[in-house]
Design a protein around this motif. Sequence first.
Motif, PDB file in Angstrom:
ATOM      1  N   LYS A  23       0.850  -1.179   0.000  1.00  0.00           N
ATOM      2  CA  LYS A  23       0.000   0.000   0.000  1.00  0.00           C
ATOM      3  C   LYS A  23       0.892   1.238   0.000  1.00  0.00           C
ATOM      4  CE  LYS A  23      -4.225   1.401   2.242  1.00  0.00           C
ATOM      5  NZ  LYS A  23      -5.095   1.148   3.382  1.00  0.00           N
ATOM      6  N   ALA A  24       0.590   2.192  -0.872  1.00  0.00           N
ATOM      7  CA  ALA A  24       1.373   3.419  -0.934  1.00  0.00           C
ATOM      8  C   ALA A  24       1.215   4.202   0.361  1.00  0.00           C
ATOM      9  CB  ALA A  24       0.918   4.272  -2.114  1.00  0.00           C
ATOM     10  N   VAL A  25       2.304   4.713   0.861  1.00  0.00           N
ATOM     11  CA  VAL A  25       2.258   5.518   2.079  1.00  0.00           C
ATOM     12  C   VAL A  25       1.426   6.759   1.818  1.00  0.00           C
ATOM     13  CG1 VAL A  25       3.631   6.921   3.645  1.00  0.00           C
ATOM     14  CG2 VAL A  25       4.455   4.688   2.932  1.00  0.00           C
ATOM     15  N   LEU A  26       1.682   7.403   0.687  1.00  0.00           N
ATOM     16  CA  LEU A  26       1.027   8.661   0.359  1.00  0.00           C
ATOM     17  C   LEU A  26       1.041   8.824  -1.145  1.00  0.00           C
ATOM     18  CD1 LEU A  26      -0.010  11.384   1.689  1.00  0.00           C
ATOM     19  CD2 LEU A  26       2.318  12.215   1.409  1.00  0.00           C
ATOM     20  N   THR A  27      -0.071   9.230  -1.716  1.00  0.00           N
ATOM     21  CA  THR A  27      -0.105   9.567  -3.137  1.00  0.00           C
ATOM     22  C   THR A  27      -0.408  11.053  -3.266  1.00  0.00           C
ATOM     23  OG1 THR A  27      -2.447   8.970  -3.322  1.00  0.00           O
ATOM     24  CG2 THR A  27      -0.840   7.277  -3.895  1.00  0.00           C
ATOM     25  N   LEU A  28       0.025  11.634  -4.361  1.00  0.00           N
ATOM     26  CA  LEU A  28      -0.128  13.067  -4.601  1.00  0.00           C
ATOM     27  C   LEU A  28      -1.010  13.302  -5.814  1.00  0.00           C
ATOM     28  CD1 LEU A  28       3.682  13.919  -4.315  1.00  0.00           C
ATOM     29  CD2 LEU A  28       1.988  14.005  -2.481  1.00  0.00           C
ATOM     30  N   THR A  29      -1.930  14.244  -5.711  1.00  0.00           N
ATOM     31  CA  THR A  29      -2.735  14.627  -6.869  1.00  0.00           C
ATOM     32  C   THR A  29      -1.872  15.515  -7.769  1.00  0.00           C
ATOM     33  OG1 THR A  29      -3.603  16.646  -5.864  1.00  0.00           O
ATOM     34  CG2 THR A  29      -4.863  14.588  -5.489  1.00  0.00           C
ATOM     35  N   PRO A  30      -2.259  15.696  -9.036  1.00  0.00           N
ATOM     36  CA  PRO A  30      -1.505  16.592  -9.911  1.00  0.00           C
ATOM     37  C   PRO A  30      -1.386  18.018  -9.343  1.00  0.00           C
ATOM     38  CG  PRO A  30      -2.965  15.221 -11.210  1.00  0.00           C
ATOM     39  CD  PRO A  30      -3.303  14.963  -9.774  1.00  0.00           C
ATOM     40  N   ALA A  31      -2.428  18.508  -8.685  1.00  0.00           N
ATOM     41  CA  ALA A  31      -2.378  19.848  -8.089  1.00  0.00           C
ATOM     42  C   ALA A  31      -1.345  19.902  -6.969  1.00  0.00           C
ATOM     43  CB  ALA A  31      -3.752  20.252  -7.562  1.00  0.00           C
ATOM     44  N   ALA A  32      -1.260  18.854  -6.165  1.00  0.00           N
ATOM     45  CA  ALA A  32      -0.270  18.803  -5.085  1.00  0.00           C
ATOM     46  C   ALA A  32       1.145  18.730  -5.652  1.00  0.00           C
ATOM     47  CB  ALA A  32      -0.544  17.617  -4.168  1.00  0.00           C
ATOM     48  N   VAL A  33       1.334  17.937  -6.696  1.00  0.00           N
ATOM     49  CA  VAL A  33       2.651  17.826  -7.328  1.00  0.00           C
ATOM     50  C   VAL A  33       3.089  19.194  -7.842  1.00  0.00           C
ATOM     51  CG1 VAL A  33       3.892  16.877  -9.324  1.00  0.00           C
ATOM     52  CG2 VAL A  33       2.459  15.383  -7.926  1.00  0.00           C
ATOM     53  N   GLU A  34       2.197  19.885  -8.527  1.00  0.00           N
ATOM     54  CA  GLU A  34       2.510  21.200  -9.085  1.00  0.00           C
ATOM     55  C   GLU A  34       2.889  22.198  -7.981  1.00  0.00           C
ATOM     56  OE1 GLU A  34       0.032  24.679 -11.354  1.00  0.00           O
ATOM     57  OE2 GLU A  34      -0.348  22.606 -11.982  1.00  0.00           O
ATOM     58  N   ARG A  35       2.119  22.234  -6.909  1.00  0.00           N
ATOM     59  CA  ARG A  35       2.390  23.174  -5.818  1.00  0.00           C
ATOM     60  C   ARG A  35       3.679  22.808  -5.079  1.00  0.00           C
ATOM     61  NH1 ARG A  35       2.797  28.085  -4.481  1.00  0.00           N
ATOM     62  NH2 ARG A  35       2.474  28.494  -2.274  1.00  0.00           N
ATOM     63  N   LEU A  36       3.892  21.528  -4.820  1.00  0.00           N
ATOM     64  CA  LEU A  36       5.119  21.094  -4.153  1.00  0.00           C
ATOM     65  C   LEU A  36       6.339  21.418  -5.004  1.00  0.00           C
ATOM     66  CD1 LEU A  36       3.884  17.705  -2.722  1.00  0.00           C
ATOM     67  CD2 LEU A  36       4.736  19.635  -1.356  1.00  0.00           C
ATOM     68  N   ARG A  37       6.232  21.248  -6.295  1.00  0.00           N
ATOM     69  CA  ARG A  37       7.342  21.576  -7.194  1.00  0.00           C
ATOM     70  C   ARG A  37       7.677  23.062  -7.083  1.00  0.00           C
ATOM     71  NH1 ARG A  37       5.772  19.176 -11.845  1.00  0.00           N
ATOM     72  NH2 ARG A  37       6.930  17.327 -11.310  1.00  0.00           N
ATOM     73  N   ALA A  38       6.646  23.904  -7.077  1.00  0.00           N
ATOM     74  CA  ALA A  38       6.861  25.351  -6.963  1.00  0.00           C
ATOM     75  C   ALA A  38       7.478  25.723  -5.614  1.00  0.00           C
ATOM     76  CB  ALA A  38       5.533  26.087  -7.146  1.00  0.00           C
ATOM     77  N   LEU A  39       7.089  25.030  -4.556  1.00  0.00           N
ATOM     78  CA  LEU A  39       7.598  25.345  -3.221  1.00  0.00           C
ATOM     79  C   LEU A  39       9.022  24.860  -2.984  1.00  0.00           C
ATOM     80  CD1 LEU A  39       4.467  24.481  -1.033  1.00  0.00           C
ATOM     81  CD2 LEU A  39       5.387  26.767  -1.497  1.00  0.00           C
ATOM     82  N   THR A  40       9.427  23.811  -3.667  1.00  0.00           N
ATOM     83  CA  THR A  40      10.722  23.200  -3.357  1.00  0.00           C
ATOM     84  C   THR A  40      11.812  23.505  -4.375  1.00  0.00           C
ATOM     85  OG1 THR A  40      10.026  21.130  -4.409  1.00  0.00           O
ATOM     86  CG2 THR A  40       9.700  21.320  -2.025  1.00  0.00           C
ATOM     87  N   GLU A  41      11.461  24.077  -5.517  1.00  0.00           N
ATOM     88  CA  GLU A  41      12.480  24.434  -6.498  1.00  0.00           C
ATOM     89  C   GLU A  41      13.142  25.742  -6.086  1.00  0.00           C
ATOM     90  OE1 GLU A  41      11.075  22.452 -10.681  1.00  0.00           O
ATOM     91  OE2 GLU A  41      10.561  24.531 -10.329  1.00  0.00           O
ATOM     92  N   GLY A  42      14.329  25.901  -6.533  1.00  0.00           N
ATOM     93  CA  GLY A  42      15.039  27.131  -6.231  1.00  0.00           C
ATOM     94  C   GLY A  42      16.523  26.890  -6.218  1.00  0.00           C
ATOM     95  N   PRO A  43      17.271  27.936  -5.888  1.00  0.00           N
ATOM     96  CA  PRO A  43      18.731  27.774  -5.872  1.00  0.00           C
ATOM     97  C   PRO A  43      19.190  26.771  -4.814  1.00  0.00           C
ATOM     98  CG  PRO A  43      18.087  29.946  -5.040  1.00  0.00           C
ATOM     99  CD  PRO A  43      16.849  29.265  -5.534  1.00  0.00           C
ATOM    100  N   GLU A  44      18.476  26.706  -3.701  1.00  0.00           N
ATOM    101  CA  GLU A  44      18.779  25.718  -2.670  1.00  0.00           C
ATOM    102  C   GLU A  44      17.595  24.764  -2.578  1.00  0.00           C
ATOM    103  OE1 GLU A  44      20.068  27.314   1.072  1.00  0.00           O
ATOM    104  OE2 GLU A  44      20.979  29.022   0.058  1.00  0.00           O
ATOM    105  N   PRO A  45      17.738  23.550  -3.124  1.00  0.00           N
ATOM    106  CA  PRO A  45      16.600  22.620  -3.099  1.00  0.00           C
ATOM    107  C   PRO A  45      16.159  22.310  -1.675  1.00  0.00           C
ATOM    108  CG  PRO A  45      18.482  21.696  -4.281  1.00  0.00           C
ATOM    109  CD  PRO A  45      18.908  23.000  -3.723  1.00  0.00           C
ATOM    110  N   LYS A  46      14.843  22.199  -1.504  1.00  0.00           N
ATOM    111  CA  LYS A  46      14.250  21.876  -0.204  1.00  0.00           C
ATOM    112  C   LYS A  46      13.347  20.670  -0.374  1.00  0.00           C
ATOM    113  CE  LYS A  46      12.772  26.064  -0.373  1.00  0.00           C
ATOM    114  NZ  LYS A  46      12.297  27.357  -0.416  1.00  0.00           N
ATOM    115  N   LEU A  47      13.040  20.053   0.730  1.00  0.00           N
ATOM    116  CA  LEU A  47      12.071  18.969   0.762  1.00  0.00           C
ATOM    117  C   LEU A  47      10.966  19.362   1.728  1.00  0.00           C
ATOM    118  CD1 LEU A  47      14.600  16.037   1.148  1.00  0.00           C
ATOM    119  CD2 LEU A  47      13.258  16.539  -0.893  1.00  0.00           C
TER     120      LEU A  47
END
Length: 129
Positions: A23-47
Amino acid sequence: MSSMSLAAKVVKGAALKNPRPRKAVLTLTPAAVERLRALTEGPEPKLVRVGIRTKGCSGQQYQLDYTTKKEKFDEEVKQDGVTVLVDNKALLSVLGSEMDYVEDKLSAQFVFNNPNVKESCLCGQSFMT
């Protein structure tokens, strides 16, 4: 009364013919993937680490934090080029959940569709598993 033993054999490298799907621990919707990508991209990668804290009228709330590294027992969820960490203390509460990102006229937030929730408060901010 005599004791009885059962025989068991270990076969090195033996694999299950039809392993039970995990069973997957957590799945992400396309909207969540898009927002997480925007929040974590940058000169210093974040998680983003998903955790649970004791708070609210139903007992638990989700906690999202930025981090720069995976802790020893964090579960790593990789989907569509995005990585989310799940705190090991939150695994059983989050298991099988879907993380979505929802925007409306008054708010923008991550929403968890969690099959483990037994009850939640009326405002939707806390839950009990």
